[in-house]
Motif scaffolding. Sequence first.
Motif, PDB file in Angstrom:
ATOM      1  N   THR A   1      36.319  40.579  42.570  1.00 22.26           N
ATOM      2  CA  THR A   1      35.290  41.404  41.936  1.00 22.26           C
ATOM      3  C   THR A   1      34.734  42.385  42.976  1.00 22.26           C
ATOM      4  OG1 THR A   1      33.914  39.489  42.345  1.00 22.26           O
ATOM      5  CG2 THR A   1      34.552  39.895  40.075  1.00 22.26           C
TER       6      THR A   1
ATOM      7  N   PHE B   1      33.341  34.164  48.858  1.00 23.98           N
ATOM      8  CA  PHE B   1      32.022  33.885  49.432  1.00 23.98           C
ATOM      9  C   PHE B   1      32.164  32.960  50.638  1.00 23.98           C
ATOM     10  CE2 PHE B   1      29.866  35.186  45.315  1.00 23.98           C
ATOM     11  CZ  PHE B   1      29.268  36.304  45.877  1.00 23.98           C
TER      12      PHE B   1
ATOM     13  N   GLY C   1      38.654  41.655  48.276  1.00 18.36           N
ATOM     14  CA  GLY C   1      37.804  42.632  48.939  1.00 18.36           C
ATOM     15  C   GLY C   1      37.362  42.002  50.256  1.00 18.36           C
TER      16      GLY C   1
ATOM     17  N   GLY D   1      32.594  46.378  43.731  1.00 19.09           N
ATOM     18  CA  GLY D   1      32.760  47.810  43.480  1.00 19.09           C
ATOM     19  C   GLY D   1      34.130  48.325  43.909  1.00 19.09           C
TER      20      GLY D   1
ATOM     21  N   LEU E   1      38.079  34.779  42.257  1.00 14.70           N
ATOM     22  CA  LEU E   1      37.756  34.184  43.553  1.00 14.70           C
ATOM     23  C   LEU E   1      36.491  33.356  43.605  1.00 14.70           C
ATOM     24  CD1 LEU E   1      38.459  37.158  45.997  1.00 14.70           C
ATOM     25  CD2 LEU E   1      39.645  34.940  45.971  1.00 14.70           C
TER      26      LEU E   1
ATOM     27  N   MET F   1      30.318  36.943  37.985  1.00 15.39           N
ATOM     28  CA  MET F   1      31.607  37.572  38.292  1.00 15.39           C
ATOM     29  C   MET F   1      32.514  37.672  37.063  1.00 15.39           C
ATOM     30  SD  MET F   1      31.121  38.306  41.335  1.00 15.39           S
ATOM     31  CE  MET F   1      30.748  37.886  43.030  1.00 15.39           C
TER      32      MET F   1
END
Length: 245
Positions: A39, A143, A134, A41, A69, A83
């Motif tokens: 997830t 995370f 990302g 931007g 994720l 998410m």
Amino acid sequence: MNSPSVRILNHASEAVPLLLAEVRTLAARPGRPLLGFATGGTFTAFFRALADELAHGRIDAGRLCATHLDEYLGFGPERFGGMVHELCEGCPPLRDWLLRGAFVPLPHDGAPASIAAHAARLRELGGVQLQFLGIGRNGHLAFNEPGTPFGSGFHVTDLAETTRNDARARFSPQEPPTRAVTSGLATIVAAKRLVLCAFGGKKATAVRAMLRGPIDPACPASLLRQHPDAHVLLDRAAAADLASA
Ligand code: GLP
């Protein structure tokens, strides 16, 4: 070939056709390979384009299944800010995947039994074949904040202050969550192929640490350098610190 391969794009938008090509290649494989979404931007434009491909049948939804994720603790699929909610808003065809069980969401309750069942379900589906990633400003993956052991599996974690600050606008006027359930670092690198995207100058320090710093839990993303099939797509701003000594 060196892994990770690093490709520097003139503009972040050039990643969209590359990511769609990754999905198409995966969808052409036998069975229903499991795709791991990220997830943030970084992937918004990709999800818009993927929605269009799926809606027009240019990518056959029936050829894939998906997971993702990480999730804020207590955020079910319908809850704004979560998410899965973000994924389904960004790519509406995924709502249907969710309903028919082709999109396997992380258990947002974070309970050990739910986490074990989730890990077992992903194994039944053959494991993640392609994982999009990302990177956080602090070098986190999913995370997995700095200091998370490389051997970690799915777990519940406290969010770093930088991560909460980056999420603040998304939750305003409420405070951002403090905890999340996340794929671990060992979970992530168990995927067959990894494609990490980082765009914008805010990511330059983390990108440099990932690719040039020590392979160490202080920069969780540095673990990518131990994966045999990892690929990094950067725009010029995110790559800006790579050339310096
Ligand atoms: C969150 C997610 C990460 C994501 C990161 C970057 O922290 N847990 O998986 O990589 O944000 O987000 P963005 O793409 O918005 O910069």
